[in-house]
Design a protein around this motif. Sequence first.
Motif, PDB file in Angstrom:
ATOM      1  N   LYS A   1      35.356  44.716  52.302  1.00 24.85           N
ATOM      2  CA  LYS A   1      37.053  44.838  52.813  1.00 24.85           C
ATOM      3  C   LYS A   1      37.302  44.566  53.166  1.00 24.85           C
ATOM      4  CE  LYS A   1      34.903  49.866  54.393  1.00 24.85           C
ATOM      5  NZ  LYS A   1      34.825  50.678  56.150  1.00 24.85           N
ATOM      6  N   LEU A   2      37.544  43.310  54.243  1.00 25.59           N
ATOM      7  CA  LEU A   2      38.660  42.124  54.010  1.00 25.59           C
ATOM      8  C   LEU A   2      38.780  41.849  52.719  1.00 25.59           C
ATOM      9  CD1 LEU A   2      39.600  40.794  56.087  1.00 25.59           C
ATOM     10  CD2 LEU A   2      37.277  38.969  56.479  1.00 25.59           C
ATOM     11  N   ALA A   3      38.422  40.825  51.745  1.00 29.93           N
ATOM     12  CA  ALA A   3      37.831  40.546  50.748  1.00 29.93           C
ATOM     13  C   ALA A   3      39.037  41.654  50.008  1.00 29.93           C
ATOM     14  CB  ALA A   3      37.198  40.580  50.166  1.00 29.93           C
ATOM     15  N   SER A   4      38.785  42.759  50.233  1.00 28.53           N
ATOM     16  CA  SER A   4      39.624  43.917  49.285  1.00 28.53           C
ATOM     17  C   SER A   4      41.303  44.019  49.516  1.00 28.53           C
ATOM     18  CB  SER A   4      39.426  44.700  49.106  1.00 28.53           C
ATOM     19  OG  SER A   4      37.152  45.014  48.720  1.00 28.53           O
ATOM     20  N   ALA A   5      41.188  43.858  50.465  1.00 34.62           N
ATOM     21  CA  ALA A   5      42.495  44.053  51.084  1.00 34.62           C
ATOM     22  C   ALA A   5      43.087  43.303  50.943  1.00 34.62           C
ATOM     23  CB  ALA A   5      42.211  44.102  52.641  1.00 34.62           C
ATOM     24  N   THR A   6      42.663  42.035  51.165  1.00 37.94           N
ATOM     25  CA  THR A   6      43.411  40.082  50.893  1.00 37.94           C
ATOM     26  C   THR A   6      43.579  40.346  49.216  1.00 37.94           C
ATOM     27  OG1 THR A   6      42.096  39.506  52.413  1.00 37.94           O
ATOM     28  CG2 THR A   6      42.701  38.220  50.579  1.00 37.94           C
ATOM     29  N   LEU A   7      42.796  41.210  48.634  1.00 37.84           N
ATOM     30  CA  LEU A   7      43.143  40.782  46.927  1.00 37.84           C
ATOM     31  C   LEU A   7      43.750  41.902  46.904  1.00 37.84           C
ATOM     32  CD1 LEU A   7      42.556  40.199  43.723  1.00 37.84           C
ATOM     33  CD2 LEU A   7      40.776  41.729  44.091  1.00 37.84           C
ATOM     34  N   ALA A   8      44.512  42.708  47.324  1.00 35.25           N
ATOM     35  CA  ALA A   8      45.348  44.215  47.172  1.00 35.25           C
ATOM     36  C   ALA A   8      46.439  43.414  47.496  1.00 35.25           C
ATOM     37  CB  ALA A   8      45.204  44.953  47.996  1.00 35.25           C
ATOM     38  N   ASP A   9      47.059  42.558  48.194  1.00 36.28           N
ATOM     39  CA  ASP A   9      47.696  41.441  49.106  1.00 36.28           C
ATOM     40  C   ASP A   9      47.696  40.515  47.947  1.00 36.28           C
ATOM     41  OD1 ASP A   9      49.819  41.061  51.245  1.00 36.28           O
ATOM     42  OD2 ASP A   9      49.752  39.284  50.751  1.00 36.28           O
ATOM     43  N   LEU A  10      47.197  39.854  47.834  1.00 33.74           N
ATOM     44  CA  LEU A  10      47.412  38.500  46.504  1.00 33.74           C
ATOM     45  C   LEU A  10      47.996  39.046  45.153  1.00 33.74           C
ATOM     46  CD1 LEU A  10      44.423  36.288  46.685  1.00 33.74           C
ATOM     47  CD2 LEU A  10      46.516  36.188  47.162  1.00 33.74           C
ATOM     48  N   ARG A  11      47.458  40.169  44.801  1.00 25.88           N
ATOM     49  CA  ARG A  11      47.624  40.813  42.515  1.00 25.88           C
ATOM     50  C   ARG A  11      49.480  41.323  43.910  1.00 25.88           C
ATOM     51  NH1 ARG A  11      42.549  44.228  42.165  1.00 25.88           N
ATOM     52  NH2 ARG A  11      41.866  42.617  40.691  1.00 25.88           N
ATOM     53  N   ARG A  12      50.056  42.690  45.543  1.00 28.57           N
ATOM     54  CA  ARG A  12      50.677  42.792  44.844  1.00 28.57           C
ATOM     55  C   ARG A  12      51.919  41.146  45.293  1.00 28.57           C
ATOM     56  NH1 ARG A  12      48.631  46.150  48.871  1.00 28.57           N
ATOM     57  NH2 ARG A  12      48.835  44.147  50.499  1.00 28.57           N
ATOM     58  N   TRP A  13      51.967  39.920  45.967  1.00 32.64           N
ATOM     59  CA  TRP A  13      52.751  39.289  45.714  1.00 32.64           C
ATOM     60  C   TRP A  13      53.234  38.165  45.158  1.00 32.64           C
ATOM     61  CZ3 TRP A  13      51.971  33.409  45.704  1.00 32.64           C
ATOM     62  CH2 TRP A  13      53.200  32.810  46.318  1.00 32.64           C
ATOM     63  N   THR A  14      51.832  38.545  44.316  1.00 32.92           N
ATOM     64  CA  THR A  14      51.724  37.676  42.765  1.00 32.92           C
ATOM     65  C   THR A  14      52.717  37.984  41.659  1.00 32.92           C
ATOM     66  OG1 THR A  14      49.820  38.429  42.041  1.00 32.92           O
ATOM     67  CG2 THR A  14      49.762  36.464  42.484  1.00 32.92           C
ATOM     68  N   SER A  15      53.271  38.956  41.895  1.00 33.00           N
ATOM     69  CA  SER A  15      53.517  40.182  41.015  1.00 33.00           C
ATOM     70  C   SER A  15      54.863  39.786  41.133  1.00 33.00           C
ATOM     71  CB  SER A  15      53.806  41.633  40.908  1.00 33.00           C
ATOM     72  OG  SER A  15      53.375  41.830  42.119  1.00 33.00           O
ATOM     73  N   GLU A  16      55.283  40.172  42.515  1.00 34.96           N
ATOM     74  CA  GLU A  16      56.734  39.631  43.235  1.00 34.96           C
ATOM     75  C   GLU A  16      57.034  38.192  42.702  1.00 34.96           C
ATOM     76  OE1 GLU A  16      59.369  40.210  46.627  1.00 34.96           O
ATOM     77  OE2 GLU A  16      57.059  41.361  47.058  1.00 34.96           O
ATOM     78  N   HIS A  17      56.095  37.198  43.323  1.00 35.56           N
ATOM     79  CA  HIS A  17      56.712  35.661  43.315  1.00 35.56           C
ATOM     80  C   HIS A  17      56.174  35.213  42.356  1.00 35.56           C
ATOM     81  CE1 HIS A  17      58.237  36.628  47.388  1.00 35.56           C
ATOM     82  NE2 HIS A  17      57.417  37.236  47.709  1.00 35.56           N
ATOM     83  N   LEU A  18      54.804  35.498  41.381  1.00 28.28           N
ATOM     84  CA  LEU A  18      54.433  34.269  40.669  1.00 28.28           C
ATOM     85  C   LEU A  18      54.450  35.279  39.496  1.00 28.28           C
ATOM     86  CD1 LEU A  18      52.100  32.157  42.262  1.00 28.28           C
ATOM     87  CD2 LEU A  18      54.192  31.913  41.854  1.00 28.28           C
TER      88      LEU A  18
END
Length: 296
Positions: free
Chosen positions: A16-33
């Motif tokens: 669950k912790l990794a999945s939440a982190t992954l979801a945030d990374l996908r959002r963040w990279t789509s905006e910033h990278l």
Amino acid sequence: MTDMFAPAAQCVPLVKLASATLADLRRWTSEHLPDCRDLPLVGVAFGEAVIGPWATADQLRIPARVATWVCAFDDYLEHEITELRGVDEFLERCDAVVRTGKRDDGNPVLAGLSALQRDLGELTGYPALASLWERKFDSCLRGHRYDWIAGWARVRGRAPEAGVKLDVEEYLEHVDSISLWHVQVPRWLAYGGDELPEHLDVLVPAVDDSAVLARLANDLGTIARERSEPGQNNLLMYDGVTEDWVRDEIAGRMAALRRRVAALVAENYPPAVSLIRQAEWTIGVYLGNDLRTMTG
């Protein structure tokens, strides 16, 4: 047979912790990278969860973003810049973002770093670690510069820049190119605790030890790919270095790291425990895989 393994339910919080982190990374990279492809988001998300399983998803957010940014930074430096003056200009601009906090939108990697530096600067513990962050960030940049010079000297079949010897001792002096410090300070800021500064006399050299471990394990895990890629600098490309020698170095340095942080680990102090977990994760992943193949 099932008694040999931990109950599956024990894995649920980590997933669950990794999945939440992954979801945030996908959002963040789509905006910033948005232009940076094949970033190992899955590997980063699960790595941060394994290294700091006591943390919340919000606490893992910034360290995971920084770890992902490191991969984009590494790709840009290796594949987009072919002249040393371009390397120096890019690294100077990265350093300026961290030292001044001023935004730089010169390219997506600089813009991503600018966003990260803003977020780090807003954390309550940042002032106490700001000078360490700036110093170690610069050390990582100097390590990357060395790797670039060494790698392109091989590509061009000529001697490297003046003052670069290309020997094992010099290589080990630049192991901060693994960028462990780029991620470690954000981890401390995210979940290190107010008492962290009083333990830096142990933790800082321990991270330096861990950076060597990570660099050596990375070299073992990536040598098959890097031999065929231009511009790479891997210890196993140096005369006389064998995989057995590197594995022996890893074993010896891991034992030394455990001794260094033993007292803090005995107290279950999370920043010290996370260093052991980080080293174990890095060695375990790289000795069996190339992290850059774990994309998604």
